[in-house]
Design an enzyme around this catalytic site. Sequence first.
Site, PDB file in Angstrom:
ATOM      1  N   GLY A  38      60.388  25.794  47.268  1.00 16.27           N
ATOM      2  CA  GLY A  38      60.789  24.439  47.640  1.00 16.27           C
ATOM      3  C   GLY A  38      62.305  24.280  47.571  1.00 16.27           C
ATOM      4  O   GLY A  38      62.926  23.750  48.501  1.00 16.27           O
TER       5      GLY A  38
ATOM      6  N   ASP B 177      58.337  31.646  42.249  1.00 17.05           N
ATOM      7  CA  ASP B 177      58.832  30.267  42.151  1.00 17.05           C
ATOM      8  C   ASP B 177      60.135  30.102  42.940  1.00 17.05           C
ATOM      9  O   ASP B 177      60.927  31.044  43.056  1.00 17.05           O
ATOM     10  CB  ASP B 177      59.056  29.917  40.661  1.00 17.05           C
ATOM     11  CG  ASP B 177      59.261  28.430  40.455  1.00 17.05           C
ATOM     12  OD1 ASP B 177      58.844  27.636  41.328  1.00 17.05           O
ATOM     13  OD2 ASP B 177      59.844  28.046  39.426  1.00 17.05           O
TER      14      ASP B 177
ATOM     15  N   ASN C  53      48.331  22.925  41.473  1.00 17.07           N
ATOM     16  CA  ASN C  53      48.971  22.730  42.784  1.00 17.07           C
ATOM     17  C   ASN C  53      48.140  21.870  43.741  1.00 17.07           C
ATOM     18  O   ASN C  53      48.657  21.346  44.732  1.00 17.07           O
ATOM     19  CB  ASN C  53      49.276  24.078  43.469  1.00 17.07           C
ATOM     20  CG  ASN C  53      50.436  24.833  42.871  1.00 17.07           C
ATOM     21  OD1 ASN C  53      50.510  26.059  42.965  1.00 17.07           O
ATOM     22  ND2 ASN C  53      51.372  24.115  42.242  1.00 17.07           N
TER      23      ASN C  53
ATOM     24  N   ARG D   2      59.505  29.575  32.207  1.00 14.99           N
ATOM     25  CA  ARG D   2      58.205  29.062  31.747  1.00 14.99           C
ATOM     26  C   ARG D   2      57.126  29.996  32.234  1.00 14.99           C
ATOM     27  O   ARG D   2      57.320  30.740  33.205  1.00 14.99           O
ATOM     28  CB  ARG D   2      57.917  27.695  32.397  1.00 14.99           C
ATOM     29  CG  ARG D   2      58.677  26.530  31.879  1.00 14.99           C
ATOM     30  CD  ARG D   2      58.114  25.240  32.484  1.00 14.99           C
ATOM     31  NE  ARG D   2      58.387  25.138  33.922  1.00 14.99           N
ATOM     32  CZ  ARG D   2      59.518  24.683  34.449  1.00 14.99           C
ATOM     33  NH1 ARG D   2      60.495  24.288  33.656  1.00 14.99           N
ATOM     34  NH2 ARG D   2      59.682  24.616  35.749  1.00 14.99           N
TER      35      ARG D   2
ATOM     36  N   GLU E  35      56.134  42.311  28.911  1.00 17.99           N
ATOM     37  CA  GLU E  35      57.576  42.049  28.944  1.00 17.99           C
ATOM     38  C   GLU E  35      57.807  40.913  29.933  1.00 17.99           C
ATOM     39  O   GLU E  35      57.196  40.890  31.009  1.00 17.99           O
ATOM     40  CB  GLU E  35      58.332  43.300  29.413  1.00 17.99           C
ATOM     41  CG  GLU E  35      58.259  44.454  28.444  1.00 17.99           C
ATOM     42  CD  GLU E  35      58.893  44.128  27.098  1.00 17.99           C
ATOM     43  OE1 GLU E  35      59.970  43.507  27.077  1.00 17.99           O
ATOM     44  OE2 GLU E  35      58.298  44.495  26.062  1.00 17.99           O
TER      45      GLU E  35
HETATM   46  C1  FPP Z   1      56.191  27.945  43.893  1.00 13.28           C
HETATM   47  O1  FPP Z   1      57.372  27.451  44.473  1.00 13.28           O
HETATM   48  C2  FPP Z   1      55.372  28.576  44.903  1.00 13.28           C
HETATM   49  C3  FPP Z   1      54.122  28.166  45.241  1.00 13.28           C
HETATM   50  C4  FPP Z   1      53.466  27.017  44.608  1.00 13.28           C
HETATM   51  C5  FPP Z   1      53.348  28.825  46.318  1.00 13.28           C
HETATM   52  C6  FPP Z   1      53.554  30.293  46.496  1.00 13.28           C
HETATM   53  C7  FPP Z   1      53.180  30.657  47.867  1.00 13.28           C
HETATM   54  C8  FPP Z   1      53.761  31.614  48.634  1.00 13.28           C
HETATM   55  C9  FPP Z   1      54.774  32.517  48.118  1.00 13.28           C
HETATM   56  C10 FPP Z   1      53.405  31.802  50.074  1.00 13.28           C
HETATM   57  C11 FPP Z   1      52.011  32.070  50.401  1.00 13.28           C
HETATM   58  C12 FPP Z   1      51.362  33.109  49.558  1.00 13.28           C
HETATM   59  C13 FPP Z   1      50.804  34.240  50.011  1.00 13.28           C
HETATM   60  C14 FPP Z   1      50.085  35.130  49.082  1.00 13.28           C
HETATM   61  C15 FPP Z   1      50.894  34.664  51.414  1.00 13.28           C
HETATM   62  P1  FPP Z   1      57.656  25.882  44.422  1.00 13.28           P
HETATM   63  O2  FPP Z   1      57.082  25.272  45.647  1.00 13.28           O
HETATM   64  O3  FPP Z   1      57.135  25.322  43.141  1.00 13.28           O
HETATM   65  O4  FPP Z   1      59.214  25.864  44.451  1.00 13.28           O
HETATM   66  P2  FPP Z   1      60.175  24.805  43.747  1.00 13.28           P
HETATM   67  O5  FPP Z   1      59.966  24.934  42.265  1.00 13.28           O
HETATM   68  O6  FPP Z   1      61.529  25.235  44.176  1.00 13.28           O
HETATM   69  O7  FPP Z   1      59.799  23.445  44.287  1.00 13.28           O
END
Ligand code: FPP
Length: 245
Positions: A18, A15, A63, A189, A202
């Site tokens: 963004g 997480d 998502n 969360r 854990e």
């Molecule tokens: C959550 O951060 C992250 C995601 C929804 C996507 C995760 C994807 C990657 C790490 C890159 C691609 C994956 C692979 C396996 C190559 P968020 O966008 O919710 O962040 P925020 O809470 O700060 O908005």
Amino acid sequence: MTTSSLPRHLGIIMDGNGRWAQTRGLPRLEGHRAGAESVRDITRAARQLGIEALTLYAFSSQNWARPADEVKGLMELLRDYLRDERAEIMDNGIRLEALGDTERLPNFVRDPLDELRAASRGNSGMVLTLALSYGGRESIARAARQAANDIAAGTLRVEDLDCNRLGSYLPTAHLPALDLLIRTSGEQRVSNFMLWEVAYAELMFVDVMWPDFRREHLAKCLESYGERERRFGLTSAQLAEQSDV
Ligand code: FPP
């Protein structure tokens, strides 16, 4: 660190991509791109450390409701990841698997994903599972439907449907029990990730955005994991007795 204090199965909620981008004045997708670099580093480190199973929450069932451009960008990143990491995955004996409703993925992701899953099936070094179009509740509901079908077909008796039996219908049934769940970005969360499997895991909430999370952060988490007493509902005294036997 001794192998016994290592989690056999590590799950990560990646997480903060963004927010990482926003604080740098960059588009959100740049955060995901940087996050893909963390995926590479953490996967390599986990393999080198001898972790048996690493499960990464890459894209949730929820998502899909994000802006279309972001969803498209994430899908393209996944496609690039599968192409660029193929050799590394194969050379390091990693078995790639996926959890979730992968039928919903566009063909340009599903095809290379299925190909690499099949090609790496015989690898025994570490299981890397990408949770894609995944939701913990959805996964439990699917398991319940399958069990109900078996009851209707007469191959399962209602009175035999206990926790072990229901758990055997989950797509994670073949993996070691989840030992440690890390969530980056400071949010505390579980967000519909491995709801069943998290029962005795854990939990660690780390105040680092995923694109900044590297093997040194993982090492700290593993050190802290090694210091925790996992009681599985027992008392400390009972655990001490067990280890004396
Ligand atoms: C959550 O951060 C992250 C995601 C929804 C996507 C995760 C994807 C990657 C790490 C890159 C691609 C994956 C692979 C396996 C190559 P968020 O966008 O919710 O962040 P925020 O809470 O700060 O908005």
